[in-house]
Motif scaffolding. Structure first.
Motif, PDB file in Angstrom:
ATOM      1  N   ALA A  75     -23.457 -12.886 -81.754  1.00  0.00           N
ATOM      2  CA  ALA A  75     -23.557 -13.044 -80.303  1.00  0.00           C
ATOM      3  C   ALA A  75     -22.296 -13.685 -79.739  1.00  0.00           C
ATOM      4  O   ALA A  75     -21.815 -13.298 -78.668  1.00  0.00           O
ATOM      5  N   ALA A  76     -21.751 -14.679 -80.460  1.00  0.00           N
ATOM      6  CA  ALA A  76     -20.501 -15.300 -80.007  1.00  0.00           C
ATOM      7  C   ALA A  76     -19.365 -14.288 -79.982  1.00  0.00           C
ATOM      8  O   ALA A  76     -18.561 -14.260 -79.035  1.00  0.00           O
ATOM      9  N   ALA A  77     -19.298 -13.436 -81.012  1.00  0.00           N
ATOM     10  CA  ALA A  77     -18.263 -12.391 -81.038  1.00  0.00           C
ATOM     11  C   ALA A  77     -18.422 -11.441 -79.862  1.00  0.00           C
ATOM     12  O   ALA A  77     -17.431 -11.009 -79.246  1.00  0.00           O
ATOM     13  N   LEU A  82     -25.000 -27.915 -88.868  1.00  0.00           N
ATOM     14  CA  LEU A  82     -26.158 -27.310 -89.536  1.00  0.00           C
ATOM     15  C   LEU A  82     -25.736 -26.081 -90.332  1.00  0.00           C
ATOM     16  O   LEU A  82     -26.218 -25.847 -91.446  1.00  0.00           O
ATOM     17  N   PHE A  83     -24.820 -25.298 -89.777  1.00  0.00           N
ATOM     18  CA  PHE A  83     -24.291 -24.120 -90.472  1.00  0.00           C
ATOM     19  C   PHE A  83     -23.596 -24.517 -91.770  1.00  0.00           C
ATOM     20  O   PHE A  83     -23.823 -23.919 -92.829  1.00  0.00           O
ATOM     21  N   LEU A  84     -22.741 -25.535 -91.690  1.00  0.00           N
ATOM     22  CA  LEU A  84     -22.021 -25.984 -92.884  1.00  0.00           C
ATOM     23  C   LEU A  84     -22.968 -26.550 -93.927  1.00  0.00           C
ATOM     24  O   LEU A  84     -22.772 -26.377 -95.137  1.00  0.00           O
ATOM     25  N   ASP A  85     -24.020 -27.216 -93.480  1.00  0.00           N
ATOM     26  CA  ASP A  85     -24.949 -27.855 -94.408  1.00  0.00           C
ATOM     27  C   ASP A  85     -25.877 -26.853 -95.078  1.00  0.00           C
ATOM     28  O   ASP A  85     -26.072 -26.905 -96.302  1.00  0.00           O
ATOM     29  N   THR A  86     -26.421 -25.930 -94.304  1.00  0.00           N
ATOM     30  CA  THR A  86     -27.448 -25.038 -94.842  1.00  0.00           C
ATOM     31  C   THR A  86     -26.899 -23.723 -95.379  1.00  0.00           C
ATOM     32  O   THR A  86     -27.406 -23.204 -96.382  1.00  0.00           O
ATOM     33  N   ALA A 104     -19.543 -14.612 -89.224  1.00  0.00           N
ATOM     34  CA  ALA A 104     -20.924 -14.149 -89.346  1.00  0.00           C
ATOM     35  C   ALA A 104     -21.258 -13.716 -90.770  1.00  0.00           C
ATOM     36  O   ALA A 104     -22.425 -13.769 -91.183  1.00  0.00           O
ATOM     37  N   PHE A 105     -20.237 -13.337 -91.563  1.00  0.00           N
ATOM     38  CA  PHE A 105     -20.493 -12.834 -92.914  1.00  0.00           C
ATOM     39  C   PHE A 105     -19.882 -13.702 -94.013  1.00  0.00           C
ATOM     40  O   PHE A 105     -20.337 -13.663 -95.150  1.00  0.00           O
ATOM     41  N   VAL A 106     -18.841 -14.480 -93.691  1.00  0.00           N
ATOM     42  CA  VAL A 106     -18.156 -15.280 -94.707  1.00  0.00           C
ATOM     43  C   VAL A 106     -18.912 -16.585 -94.944  1.00  0.00           C
ATOM     44  O   VAL A 106     -19.343 -17.246 -93.991  1.00  0.00           O
ATOM     45  N   ARG A 107     -19.048 -16.968 -96.204  1.00  0.00           N
ATOM     46  CA  ARG A 107     -19.705 -18.228 -96.546  1.00  0.00           C
ATOM     47  C   ARG A 107     -18.863 -19.067 -97.509  1.00  0.00           C
ATOM     48  O   ARG A 107     -19.346 -20.078 -98.019  1.00  0.00           O
ATOM     49  N   ASP A 108     -17.636 -18.675 -97.753  1.00  0.00           N
ATOM     50  CA  ASP A 108     -16.735 -19.471 -98.592  1.00  0.00           C
ATOM     51  C   ASP A 108     -16.079 -20.561 -97.738  1.00  0.00           C
ATOM     52  O   ASP A 108     -15.494 -20.280 -96.688  1.00  0.00           O
ATOM     53  N   TYR A 109     -16.200 -21.800 -98.189  1.00  0.00           N
ATOM     54  CA  TYR A 109     -15.734 -22.938 -97.384  1.00  0.00           C
ATOM     55  C   TYR A 109     -14.256 -22.835 -97.042  1.00  0.00           C
ATOM     56  O   TYR A 109     -13.863 -23.032 -95.881  1.00  0.00           O
ATOM     57  N   SER A 137     -33.595 -18.393 -85.174  1.00  0.00           N
ATOM     58  CA  SER A 137     -34.932 -18.173 -85.735  1.00  0.00           C
ATOM     59  C   SER A 137     -35.201 -16.692 -86.009  1.00  0.00           C
ATOM     60  O   SER A 137     -35.992 -16.359 -86.888  1.00  0.00           O
ATOM     61  N   VAL A 138     -34.521 -15.810 -85.270  1.00  0.00           N
ATOM     62  CA  VAL A 138     -34.756 -14.370 -85.434  1.00  0.00           C
ATOM     63  C   VAL A 138     -33.874 -13.781 -86.535  1.00  0.00           C
ATOM     64  O   VAL A 138     -34.375 -13.054 -87.414  1.00  0.00           O
ATOM     65  N   GLY A 139     -32.571 -14.095 -86.481  1.00  0.00           N
ATOM     66  CA  GLY A 139     -31.656 -13.442 -87.417  1.00  0.00           C
ATOM     67  C   GLY A 139     -30.711 -14.362 -88.142  1.00  0.00           C
ATOM     68  O   GLY A 139     -29.783 -13.887 -88.815  1.00  0.00           O
ATOM     69  N   GLY A 140     -30.891 -15.683 -88.031  1.00  0.00           N
ATOM     70  CA  GLY A 140     -30.041 -16.626 -88.731  1.00  0.00           C
ATOM     71  C   GLY A 140     -28.663 -16.737 -88.102  1.00  0.00           C
ATOM     72  O   GLY A 140     -28.393 -16.232 -87.000  1.00  0.00           O
ATOM     73  N   PHE A 141     -27.756 -17.378 -88.827  1.00  0.00           N
ATOM     74  CA  PHE A 141     -26.415 -17.616 -88.297  1.00  0.00           C
ATOM     75  C   PHE A 141     -25.604 -16.329 -88.167  1.00  0.00           C
ATOM     76  O   PHE A 141     -24.645 -16.290 -87.389  1.00  0.00           O
ATOM     77  N   ARG A 142     -25.963 -15.311 -88.893  1.00  0.00           N
ATOM     78  CA  ARG A 142     -25.256 -14.034 -88.743  1.00  0.00           C
ATOM     79  C   ARG A 142     -25.430 -13.502 -87.320  1.00  0.00           C
ATOM     80  O   ARG A 142     -24.477 -13.008 -86.699  1.00  0.00           O
ATOM     81  N   LEU A 143     -26.632 -13.636 -86.786  1.00  0.00           N
ATOM     82  CA  LEU A 143     -26.883 -13.181 -85.417  1.00  0.00           C
ATOM     83  C   LEU A 143     -26.247 -14.126 -84.400  1.00  0.00           C
ATOM     84  O   LEU A 143     -25.752 -13.686 -83.353  1.00  0.00           O
TER      85      LEU A 143
END
Length: 296
Positions: free
Chosen positions: A178-180, A39-43, A99-104, A168-174
């Motif tokens: 949390a994982a970090a 879902l992260f890769l797609d959206t 959490a911040f990078v979006r370059d494939y 739902s609260v903060g998107g994939f950045r959150l």
């Protein structure tokens, strides 16, 4: 004369508490990220199906390669605790950057390097547990490893629903933040609560050559292939479920988190029940029954 073993038993249990916390943090760091990776890769990354497929192939392959290399190091040198710390820190850095990078292409490099090292936490945690229990209480080693596997399953009960809430609260950045944080906590536990163990003893050459009756390289290879084929649809099902619920069933990520958490919760009593059945029933029928359930 009666010897009071109560304090020793309690001390042994307390020594397992840091390991249980380590497994809980490692499992949570995996369970909040892995189910929602496609879902992260797609959206978020806007990767097409080919790139998503390539990413989902590179991630486990690089993880296996790095885990094998790390395993060889930990078998030769007394550095297993330091490897746990290093892998935890790698996961903290990798998840923090994702959490911040979006370059494939940057993401795939991070996945094949620092996150591959972080994925070695799972096998190395089991190796550390087994070595510690073999040294301190060999009779309880198998039970102790099973308990840690159950703790890891417990983390999957809470992890996906937690990820859905964070999403739902903060998107994939959150979610990746949390994982970090979980990786950072694992590094603290390994640093301050675990001891460094000596080099594990190596079996004698004749013990290495000998195997269970009836074993052969061909049979072992077929067994590995069979369990790989059993594991593949399980992994794919977890990774595709959020997309399936969102696109086909018109649900939201919270629904996928609840489904995955429920599956993990049901897995625990099934694991314990099947473990008890192995004392009365041969393993092969149970494995075939599981495969049949997967087909259905």
């Amino acid at each position: 004369m009666v010897v009071d073993t109560g304090p020793a038993v309690r001390a042994g249990r307390l020594r397992l508490l840091p390991l249980a916390l380590l497994f809980l943090t490692v499992g949570t760091s995996f369970s909040v990220v892995m189910p929602f990776l496609s879902l992260f890769l797609d959206t978020e990354v806007r990767a097409d199906p080919v790139r998503v497929t390539a990413f989902l192939v590179v991630a486990p392959l690089s993880g296996v390669v790095v885990a094998v290399r790390v395993g060889r190091l930990s078998d030769r040198w007394p550095i297993r605790r330091r490897l746990l710390i290093g892998a935890s820190l790698a996961g903290m850095v990798g998840a923090g950057l994702i959490a911040f990078v979006r370059d494939y292409w940057v993401l795939i490099v991070l996945t094949a390097t620092v996150m591959a090292l972080a994925n070695s936490l799972f096998p190395q945690s089991f190796a550390y547990t087994r070595q510690l229990l073999d040294r301190d209480s060999p009779a309880r080693a198998a039970l102790g490893v099973s308990v840690m596997r159950t703790v890891f399953s417990l983390s999957w009960v809470a992890g996906p629903p937690l990820a859905a809430v964070l999403l739902s609260v903060g998107g994939f950045r959150l979610v990746y933040g949390a994982a970090a944080a979980m990786y950072a906590l694992a590094a603290l536990i390994a640093t301050f609560r675990l001891e460094e163990l000596p080099v594990p003893p190596r079996p004698a050459p004749d013990e290495q050559a000998a195997g269970p009756p009836g074993t052969s390289r061909a049979r072992l290879a077929l067994t590995v292939a069979a369990f790989t084929m059993l594991q593949c649809p399980l992994t794919l099902g977890v990774q595709v479920l959020p997309l399936f619920i969102g696109r086909v069933l018109r649900g939201d990520p919270a629904d996928a988190g609840l489904v995955l958490g429920l599956c993990a919760a049901l897995e625990i009593p099934l694991l314990l029940g099947l473990g008890a059945l192995t004392a009365r029933v041969r393993l092969r029928p149970l494995i075939l029954l599981g495969a049949g359930c997967g087909i259905v």
